[in-house]
Scaffold this active site. Sequence first.
Site, PDB file in Angstrom:
ATOM      1  N   PRO A 130      91.131  48.380 -23.721  1.00  0.00           N
ATOM      2  CA  PRO A 130      90.246  48.690 -22.640  1.00  0.00           C
ATOM      3  C   PRO A 130      90.628  48.269 -21.211  1.00  0.00           C
ATOM      4  CG  PRO A 130      89.923  46.659 -23.966  1.00  0.00           C
ATOM      5  CD  PRO A 130      90.856  47.280 -24.701  1.00  0.00           C
ATOM      6  N   CYS A 131      91.758  47.561 -21.079  1.00  0.00           N
ATOM      7  CA  CYS A 131      92.034  47.278 -19.800  1.00  0.00           C
ATOM      8  C   CYS A 131      92.548  48.347 -18.964  1.00  0.00           C
ATOM      9  CB  CYS A 131      93.477  46.211 -19.970  1.00  0.00           C
ATOM     10  SG  CYS A 131      92.889  44.761 -20.658  1.00  0.00           S
ATOM     11  N   HIS A 132      93.263  49.285 -19.464  1.00  0.00           N
ATOM     12  CA  HIS A 132      93.988  50.481 -18.550  1.00  0.00           C
ATOM     13  C   HIS A 132      93.985  51.712 -19.425  1.00  0.00           C
ATOM     14  CE1 HIS A 132      95.510  46.766 -16.678  1.00  0.00           C
ATOM     15  NE2 HIS A 132      95.172  47.326 -15.620  1.00  0.00           N
ATOM     16  N   GLY A 133      93.227  51.664 -20.599  1.00  0.00           N
ATOM     17  CA  GLY A 133      93.107  52.968 -21.407  1.00  0.00           C
ATOM     18  C   GLY A 133      94.030  53.598 -22.257  1.00  0.00           C
TER      19      GLY A 133
ATOM     20  N   PRO B 124      98.731  54.760 -19.569  1.00  0.00           N
ATOM     21  CA  PRO B 124      99.831  53.738 -18.839  1.00  0.00           C
ATOM     22  C   PRO B 124     100.838  52.931 -19.900  1.00  0.00           C
ATOM     23  CG  PRO B 124      97.497  53.237 -18.291  1.00  0.00           C
ATOM     24  CD  PRO B 124      97.537  54.296 -19.500  1.00  0.00           C
TER      25      PRO B 124
END
Length: 198
Positions: A152-155, A169
């Site tokens: 959930p931090c950067h998908g 990412p």
Amino acid sequence: MTDKVDHSKRRLLIAATAAAGGVAAAGAGAPIVMSLMPSERAKAAGAPVEVDIGAIEPGTMMNVEWQGKPVWVVRRTKEMLDTLTKHDDELVDPGSDSSAQPEYCKNPTRSIKPEYLVVLGICTHLGCSPTFRPEPGAADISTTWPGGWFCPCHGSRYDLSARVYKNVPAPANMMIPPHKYLSETRLLIGDDSKGGAA
């Protein structure tokens, strides 16, 4: 008049003084030597971890700590395994050719036994810990989501073999640590001295 010198007493005093000095030197040196040896905690941090996987229900995941990092052991169902070959074109490294895993896990399931996946639970982007989302079609991820891990931090997204999807990412698949089976229900993480076989 000269007094006779008792050489036996002199030798006894020299020997006693030398012995006392040796004991004192050993006592003073012991803490220094001990400080150079790794502590039990330090040894344990790098030591292999034995895990009982007999209680893991199909479709669920167990979290284990090895070297201070999370290692996930997932017991995959037949339905989960069936999804692994259906989305190779969406993955960065579907064959795990440039991924970090032992040679014996370089296969579509990235495992010794297809049913069990043993993976280091760290996203290859910035070291976050993705969430296990095994259910297909999670609307907040994708209606075509076959299940896996979502960071959930950067998908970043990973499939049920911890292989990373394109256009996220994270640059690489999650790492598979060295491991081997000691029996049908006992797993040793951090040691593969017999090539991962049971």
